[in-house]
Motif scaffolding. Sequence first.
Motif, PDB file in Angstrom:
ATOM      1  N   GLY A   7       0.834  -1.153   0.095  1.00 24.56           N
ATOM      2  CA  GLY A   7       0.018   0.087  -0.002  1.00 24.56           C
ATOM      3  C   GLY A   7       0.782   1.180  -0.104  1.00 24.56           C
ATOM      4  O   GLY A   7       0.357   2.207   0.307  1.00 24.56           O
ATOM      5  N   GLY A   8       2.124   1.145  -0.514  1.00 22.20           N
ATOM      6  CA  GLY A   8       3.086   2.293  -0.242  1.00 22.20           C
ATOM      7  C   GLY A   8       4.041   2.270   0.915  1.00 22.20           C
ATOM      8  O   GLY A   8       3.631   1.542   1.882  1.00 22.20           O
ATOM      9  N   ASN A   9       5.181   2.638   0.715  1.00 26.05           N
ATOM     10  CA  ASN A   9       6.302   2.713   1.684  1.00 26.05           C
ATOM     11  C   ASN A   9       6.804   1.309   2.070  1.00 26.05           C
ATOM     12  O   ASN A   9       6.938   1.070   3.154  1.00 26.05           O
ATOM     13  CB  ASN A   9       5.708   3.499   2.654  1.00 26.05           C
ATOM     14  N   ALA A  10       6.824   0.528   1.027  1.00 29.22           N
ATOM     15  CA  ALA A  10       7.132  -1.015   1.401  1.00 29.22           C
ATOM     16  C   ALA A  10       8.610  -1.043   1.786  1.00 29.22           C
ATOM     17  O   ALA A  10       8.715  -1.865   2.521  1.00 29.22           O
ATOM     18  CB  ALA A  10       6.941  -1.716   0.355  1.00 29.22           C
ATOM     19  N   LEU A  11       9.499  -0.624   1.035  1.00 27.96           N
ATOM     20  CA  LEU A  11      10.838  -0.585   1.649  1.00 27.96           C
ATOM     21  C   LEU A  11      11.125  -0.209   3.078  1.00 27.96           C
ATOM     22  O   LEU A  11      11.841  -1.038   3.750  1.00 27.96           O
ATOM     23  CB  LEU A  11      11.729   0.005   0.625  1.00 27.96           C
ATOM     24  N   ALA A  12      10.799   0.922   3.140  1.00 33.83           N
ATOM     25  CA  ALA A  12      10.707   1.509   4.747  1.00 33.83           C
ATOM     26  C   ALA A  12      10.335   0.581   5.737  1.00 33.83           C
ATOM     27  O   ALA A  12      10.832   0.360   6.970  1.00 33.83           O
ATOM     28  CB  ALA A  12      10.547   2.856   4.787  1.00 33.83           C
ATOM     29  N   SER A  13       8.979   0.030   5.629  1.00 27.31           N
ATOM     30  CA  SER A  13       8.321  -0.891   6.468  1.00 27.31           C
ATOM     31  C   SER A  13       9.205  -2.046   6.671  1.00 27.31           C
ATOM     32  O   SER A  13       9.119  -2.633   7.355  1.00 27.31           O
ATOM     33  CB  SER A  13       6.970  -0.940   5.795  1.00 27.31           C
ATOM     34  N   ALA A  14       9.710  -2.496   5.657  1.00 25.20           N
ATOM     35  CA  ALA A  14      10.508  -3.951   5.641  1.00 25.20           C
ATOM     36  C   ALA A  14      11.742  -3.733   6.335  1.00 25.20           C
ATOM     37  O   ALA A  14      12.036  -4.503   7.231  1.00 25.20           O
ATOM     38  CB  ALA A  14      10.825  -4.534   4.154  1.00 25.20           C
ATOM     39  N   ILE A  15      12.354  -2.655   6.424  1.00 21.58           N
ATOM     40  CA  ILE A  15      13.535  -2.206   7.112  1.00 21.58           C
ATOM     41  C   ILE A  15      13.253  -2.353   8.515  1.00 21.58           C
ATOM     42  O   ILE A  15      13.930  -2.953   9.425  1.00 21.58           O
ATOM     43  CB  ILE A  15      14.110  -1.045   6.536  1.00 21.58           C
ATOM     44  N   SER A  16      12.140  -1.467   8.991  1.00 19.87           N
ATOM     45  CA  SER A  16      11.501  -1.250  10.199  1.00 19.87           C
ATOM     46  C   SER A  16      11.276  -2.840  10.838  1.00 19.87           C
ATOM     47  O   SER A  16      11.436  -3.142  12.010  1.00 19.87           O
ATOM     48  CB  SER A  16      10.709  -0.487  10.447  1.00 19.87           C
ATOM     49  N   CYS A  17      10.666  -3.416  10.012  1.00 21.17           N
ATOM     50  CA  CYS A  17      10.190  -4.831  10.648  1.00 21.17           C
ATOM     51  C   CYS A  17      11.213  -5.861  10.598  1.00 21.17           C
ATOM     52  O   CYS A  17      11.116  -6.625  11.662  1.00 21.17           O
ATOM     53  CB  CYS A  17       9.047  -5.489   9.599  1.00 21.17           C
ATOM     54  N   ALA A  18      12.119  -5.934   9.760  1.00 21.80           N
ATOM     55  CA  ALA A  18      13.479  -6.778   9.919  1.00 21.80           C
ATOM     56  C   ALA A  18      14.314  -6.393  10.911  1.00 21.80           C
ATOM     57  O   ALA A  18      14.714  -7.400  11.768  1.00 21.80           O
ATOM     58  CB  ALA A  18      14.271  -6.682   8.462  1.00 21.80           C
ATOM     59  N   SER A  19      14.455  -5.197  11.640  1.00 22.36           N
ATOM     60  CA  SER A  19      15.230  -4.726  12.775  1.00 22.36           C
ATOM     61  C   SER A  19      14.446  -5.268  13.936  1.00 22.36           C
ATOM     62  O   SER A  19      15.248  -5.955  14.891  1.00 22.36           O
ATOM     63  CB  SER A  19      15.288  -2.994  12.719  1.00 22.36           C
ATOM     64  N   VAL A  20      13.174  -5.278  14.126  1.00 28.88           N
ATOM     65  CA  VAL A  20      12.351  -5.778  15.199  1.00 28.88           C
ATOM     66  C   VAL A  20      12.602  -7.479  15.379  1.00 28.88           C
ATOM     67  O   VAL A  20      12.914  -7.904  16.430  1.00 28.88           O
ATOM     68  CB  VAL A  20      11.175  -5.484  15.199  1.00 28.88           C
ATOM     69  N   ALA A  21      12.544  -8.010  14.006  1.00 26.10           N
ATOM     70  CA  ALA A  21      12.882  -9.464  13.947  1.00 26.10           C
ATOM     71  C   ALA A  21      14.185  -9.883  14.190  1.00 26.10           C
ATOM     72  O   ALA A  21      14.434 -10.798  15.124  1.00 26.10           O
ATOM     73  CB  ALA A  21      12.457  -9.947  12.637  1.00 26.10           C
TER      74      ALA A  21
END
Length: 269
Positions: A150-164
């Motif tokens: 829905g937009g901003n997929a790359l930034a969301s992926a980086i933030s999610c991977a950091s928490v993982a």
Amino acid sequence: MPQTDSRRICGPEESIPLPESNAPKASLLNEEQKRWDGRNFDTARPIFMQCGTVTEASGSAYLEMGQTKVICSVYGPRENVRRRDFHMKGQLTCEFKFAAYACKRRRGYMQDAEEREFSKVVVQSLAPAVCLEKFPKAKVDIFIIVLEDGGNALASAISCASVALADAAVEMYDLVPAMSVVCHDSIYLVDPTQREDVSTAESDGEVSPRLTLAIMPTSNEVTGLLQTGRMQAHQAVQAMKVAGEACLRVHQVQRQCILDRLSKSSSKS
């Protein structure tokens, strides 16, 4: 009797050209000069984040930001079989993939050029925050799947991977939040949606400048930066400033997610 090709569907003898579409182009702002979802220019969409969504992985996280949904799994640290020579630092790998149904255009099962580029950007953004010297001759594998773009997929992926990574108990210097900003004339849109990306591209026929920033808030260091489109120097500085302020708000959500995960694990034990 003349033979006819039964497998071929013959077209009509007379053809009529398709009428040109006179539909108005999608506008960036509504009649009240605000974003279509009611947000301010510097406001990101509400974020939902949860750890431990994939039980078989060493660590995992799920992020939902508006219509953007990302899930990330981390495996390791584990022995790097392909690396025979000894290295004092470990290796961080990433596989970024859009689900076949994530976008309006159906994605293939193999990684395309955009997904391979995003995989490299994720590694470059997270590697400075990971204590790679803690697991020599080992590697940590990150698998990211965008369930809906829905937009901003790359930034969301980086933030999610950091928490993982934090959920996998990988030693890190700091969590890495990320945010994207689209620059259109003198307007800086934080966390652009898919509609806003299309609107900025159709307004002048060119893709508007876009900047994705990843930082370590504790040390105030930039770990990742990706820019697409032409951008002046003052625009880049302002876009980084706006994106950095938004990253601080994402960092608060990341910390709260980790604290909730620790509180649940301690209550079970």
